[in-house]
Design a protein around this motif. Structure first.
Motif, short mmCIF file in Angstrom:
data_model
loop_
_atom_site.label_atom_id
_atom_site.label_comp_id
_atom_site.label_asym_id
_atom_site.label_seq_id
_atom_site.Cartn_x
_atom_site.Cartn_y
_atom_site.Cartn_z
N UNK A 3 0.84 -1.27 0.08
CA UNK A 3 -0.07 -0.21 0.01
C UNK A 3 0.97 1.35 -0.03
N UNK A 4 0.32 2.13 -0.69
CA UNK A 4 1.22 3.31 -0.94
C UNK A 4 0.57 4.48 0.14
N UNK A 5 1.45 5.14 0.97
CA UNK A 5 1.19 6.04 2.13
C UNK A 5 1.09 7.66 1.76
N UNK A 6 0.20 8.48 2.08
CA UNK A 6 -0.01 9.61 1.62
C UNK A 6 0.07 10.67 2.81
N UNK A 7 0.35 11.81 2.53
CA UNK A 7 0.47 13.02 3.57
C UNK A 7 -0.48 14.12 3.20
N UNK A 8 -1.57 14.08 3.85
CA UNK A 8 -2.37 15.28 3.42
C UNK A 8 -1.90 16.61 4.00
N UNK A 9 -1.83 17.58 2.94
CA UNK A 9 -1.34 18.77 3.53
C UNK A 9 -2.38 19.16 4.42
N UNK A 10 -1.85 19.60 5.60
CA UNK A 10 -2.91 20.42 6.58
C UNK A 10 -3.18 21.70 6.52
N UNK A 11 -3.74 21.95 5.55
CA UNK A 11 -3.85 23.29 5.01
C UNK A 11 -4.85 24.22 5.90
N UNK A 12 -5.81 23.70 6.91
CA UNK A 12 -6.39 24.56 7.76
C UNK A 12 -5.69 24.81 9.12
N UNK A 249 -5.29 0.30 13.58
CA UNK A 249 -6.35 -0.70 13.32
C UNK A 249 -7.12 -0.15 12.15
N UNK A 250 -7.21 1.29 12.18
CA UNK A 250 -7.83 1.91 10.67
C UNK A 250 -7.25 1.38 9.42
N UNK A 251 -5.76 1.31 9.45
CA UNK A 251 -4.83 0.92 8.18
C UNK A 251 -5.32 -0.49 8.03
N UNK A 252 -5.44 -1.19 8.88
CA UNK A 252 -5.54 -2.85 8.79
C UNK A 252 -7.23 -2.87 8.28
N UNK A 253 -8.14 -2.17 8.46
CA UNK A 253 -9.39 -2.16 8.24
C UNK A 253 -9.57 -1.94 6.46
N UNK A 254 -8.79 -0.71 6.21
CA UNK A 254 -8.77 -0.35 4.70
C UNK A 254 -8.06 -1.35 3.91
N UNK A 255 -6.97 -1.92 4.68
CA UNK A 255 -5.98 -2.76 3.92
C UNK A 255 -6.91 -4.06 3.53
N UNK A 256 -7.74 -4.43 4.55
CA UNK A 256 -8.84 -5.80 4.25
C UNK A 256 -9.69 -5.32 3.32
N UNK A 257 -10.29 -4.00 2.81
CA UNK A 257 -10.88 -3.75 1.83
C UNK A 257 -10.44 -3.82 0.35
N UNK A 258 -9.00 -3.45 0.35
CA UNK A 258 -8.06 -3.81 -0.96
C UNK A 258 -7.82 -2.44 -1.53
N UNK A 259 -7.62 -1.56 -0.65
CA UNK A 259 -7.13 -0.09 -1.01
C UNK A 259 -5.74 0.04 -1.44
N UNK A 260 -5.38 0.49 -2.30
CA UNK A 260 -3.93 0.76 -2.72
C UNK A 260 -3.35 1.76 -2.20
N UNK A 261 -3.91 2.96 -1.76
CA UNK A 261 -3.43 4.13 -1.02
C UNK A 261 -4.06 4.48 -0.03
N UNK A 262 -3.49 5.05 1.09
CA UNK A 262 -3.97 5.36 2.29
C UNK A 262 -3.20 6.76 2.63
N UNK A 263 -4.09 7.64 2.98
CA UNK A 263 -3.67 9.18 3.12
C UNK A 263 -3.92 9.41 4.62
N UNK A 264 -2.92 9.95 5.20
CA UNK A 264 -3.10 10.33 6.72
C UNK A 264 -3.33 11.89 6.49
N UNK A 265 -4.79 12.07 7.09
CA UNK A 265 -5.57 13.30 7.10
C UNK A 265 -5.52 13.91 8.39
N UNK A 266 -4.68 14.97 8.73
CA UNK A 266 -4.51 15.76 9.84
C UNK A 266 -5.03 17.16 9.70
N UNK A 267 -5.49 17.57 8.55
CA UNK A 267 -5.90 18.91 8.40
C UNK A 267 -7.26 19.34 9.21
N UNK A 268 -7.19 20.23 10.25
CA UNK A 268 -8.42 20.51 10.93
C UNK A 268 -8.67 19.46 11.96
#
Length: 289
Positions: A3-12, A249-268
């Motif tokens: 899985x690819x990991x992404x960083x969400x730009x914390x614009x807020x 835990x959340x990442x494991x749930x998403x991986x079980x659904x077969x996602x290819x990308x997981x973005x860590x969302x910290x904005x706001x």
């Protein structure tokens, strides 16, 4: 599948400070994130003057402009992928988006992925002079036109919303065409993604509803003669769900659904300033890698 990991730009949470933006982006790249994603809103609504406005963001929420921010990050990084998440395409001029995206793709050396949506903010559409009621149809036509503008030296096009005569984008992007991912969960969005996109950004939680949407999307892809295994799925994991254990835990749930990308969302999400944002990214990578 890795899985690819992404960083969400914390614009807020990001100040109007180019050095802070640089430091955050370079930290994300240094921590090994595969891509950086920048969100989009052009205008915020004033709730005090618009009492019927119900949106999640307003005039007091900071949104750094998508393309110029991506272009700046392109110049201060070397290899991390760049993405918009999600650009509200139908409230913009199609040819101008094609030009801007092409230039960002050049500046980042072909690292751009364009995530698009139809938007939720009617106030913003009206202020930008675009028709809220036709945004879905317009988005589909825009994607078709942009793919041609990114690939052909000269383009003539007659559509419901755009008419072009013997024109082209110069310079063309490195990627011809730039990959487009569709954001949102409406049935029409899934159909457009299966027909025209390279990926889907659900914007939801990893629950039974989302699992059903994924099954529907995979059926749509097969109906279009496309292989679902080669179609990208990007999930957003919001830091506010808890700490590193909850993130894992959340990442494991998403991986079980077969996602290819997981973005860590910290904005706001209440993470804090620059140093706290970088610390949270570090903890996330350690928890889910």
């Amino acid at each position: 599948m890795t899985i690819q990991l992404g960083a969400f730009f914390p614009t807020r949470d990001m100040p109007a400070d180019r050095l802070a933006i640089r430091d955050w982006a370079q930290a994300a790249e240094g921590l090994g994130f595969d891509y950086i994603e920048v969100s989009d809103h052009v205008l915020g609504a004033d709730r005090a003057a618009l009492p019927d406005f119900k949106g999640p963001y307003d005039i007091d929420d900071s949104f750094h402009e998508t393309f110029t921010t991506l272009a700046y990050i392109a110049g201060v990084t070397e290899k991390v992928g760049l993405a918009s998440g999600v650009l509200i395409l139908p409230q913009r001029q199609t040819a101008l988006v094609a030009k801007q995206a092409a230039q960002v793709d050049i500046l980042c050396g072909g690292r751009l992925r364009l995530g698009i949506g139809v938007g939720w903010n009617q106030v913003e559409f009206e202020a930008l002079g675009e028709d809220w009621t036709k945004r879905g149809r317009r988005q589909e036509e825009q994607v078709k036109l942009m793919n041609r503008l990114w690939s052909d030296r000269t383009v003539s096009f007659d559509g419901e919303f755009d008419s072009l005569r013997h024109v082209g984008v110069n310079p063309l992007p490195i990627q011809r065409p730039i990959p487009i991912w569709f954001g949102g969960g409406a049935r029409a969005t899934l159909k457009r993604a299966a027909k025209l996109g390279q990926g889907w950004i659900p914007l939801g939680a990893p629950d039974d509803k989302l699992a059903g949407q994924l099954e529907t999307l995979r059926g749509d892809l097969k109906a279009e003669g496309r292989d679902p295994s080669g179609f990208g799925i990007e999930a957003w994991l919001r830091s506010a769900i808890g700490g590193p254990d909850k993130w894992a835990e959340g990442a494991d749930r998403w991986k079980a659904l077969g996602v290819s990308h997981l973005t860590f969302y910290t904005s706001g999400q209440g993470v804090g300033g620059l140093e706290e944002q970088i610390s949270a990214m570090r903890q996330f990578v350690e928890a889910v890698r």
